[in-house]
Design an enzyme around this catalytic site. Structure first.
Site, PDB file in Angstrom:
ATOM      1  N   HIS A  81       0.820  -1.201   0.000  1.00  0.00           N
ATOM      2  CA  HIS A  81       0.000   0.000   0.000  1.00  0.00           C
ATOM      3  C   HIS A  81       0.862   1.262   0.000  1.00  0.00           C
ATOM      4  CE1 HIS A  81      -3.870  -2.048   1.662  1.00  0.00           C
ATOM      5  NE2 HIS A  81      -3.428  -2.602   0.544  1.00  0.00           N
ATOM      6  N   GLU A  83       0.716   3.973   1.794  1.00  0.00           N
ATOM      7  CA  GLU A  83       1.139   4.403   3.121  1.00  0.00           C
ATOM      8  C   GLU A  83       2.340   3.580   3.598  1.00  0.00           C
ATOM      9  OE1 GLU A  83      -3.471   4.188   3.237  1.00  0.00           O
ATOM     10  OE2 GLU A  83      -1.834   3.279   2.107  1.00  0.00           O
ATOM     11  N   CYS A 109      -6.247   1.531   5.368  1.00  0.00           N
ATOM     12  CA  CYS A 109      -6.840   0.271   5.807  1.00  0.00           C
ATOM     13  C   CYS A 109      -6.323  -0.061   7.202  1.00  0.00           C
ATOM     14  CB  CYS A 109      -6.490  -0.849   4.827  1.00  0.00           C
ATOM     15  SG  CYS A 109      -4.749  -1.373   4.927  1.00  0.00           S
ATOM     16  N   CYS A 112      -2.392  -0.671   7.367  1.00  0.00           N
ATOM     17  CA  CYS A 112      -1.666   0.599   7.303  1.00  0.00           C
ATOM     18  C   CYS A 112      -1.892   1.422   8.565  1.00  0.00           C
ATOM     19  CB  CYS A 112      -2.086   1.381   6.065  1.00  0.00           C
ATOM     20  SG  CYS A 112      -1.539   0.615   4.526  1.00  0.00           S
TER      21      CYS A 112
END
Length: 149
Positions: A81, A83, A109, A112
């Site tokens: 991801h 992040e 999410c 993260c």
């Protein structure tokens, strides 16, 4: 250029996160992230496969082929991801991100979120929502301010 024509800092950084998202190689959702401290960009990240690994653009999307809904079974994905990539980039280059802000095109999410909490990020600006109630609950419990732009 006058001060009235200049974008607010929040809009400026979110616009950059949107631009970073254009580097994404995910076939389902392009996400960009920035870590900012004292109005300085410390790291950026977008979602895609790890360095040196073939991207979903080349090999297809495992999650699509298995009909996995958005927000579920994150472990069944080649990608990292945005992040996560921003936090990893900061660590790789030795940037101190404790107390920083995160600008992300999507609300993080749960996976993260846990990384963001442990990294010491204090505020999240995001553009679009993400269907993850536990993420929102944990951010509130960690007293991380969350602002939708």
């Amino acid at each position: 250029m006058t001060a009235e024509n200049r974008p607010a800092w929040e809009d400026y950084f979110m616009d950059i996160a949107i631009l970073v998202a254009k580097r994404s190689t995910c076939l389902r959702r392009a996400v960009g992230a920035l870590i900012v401290k004292d109005k300085r960009i410390l790291a950026t990240g977008y979602n895609g496969a790890p360095s040196g690994i073939r991207h979903c653009e080349e090999v297809g999307c495992l999650r699509e082929s298995m009909n996995i809904a958005s927000g579920e079974r994150h472990e069944l994905c080649r990608g990292i991801h945005a992040e996560q990539n921003a936090i990893i980039q900061a660590a790789y280059h030795g940037a101190q991100i404790q107390g920083a802000d995160l600008y992300c095109t999507n609300l993080p999410c749960l996976i993260c979120t846990k990384m963001i909490i442990n990294a010491g990020i204090k505020k999240i600006y995001y553009r679009d929502g993400y269907a993850d109630k536990l993420s929102k609950d944990m951010l509130a419990e960690a007293m991380i301010e969350v602002v939708q732009l």
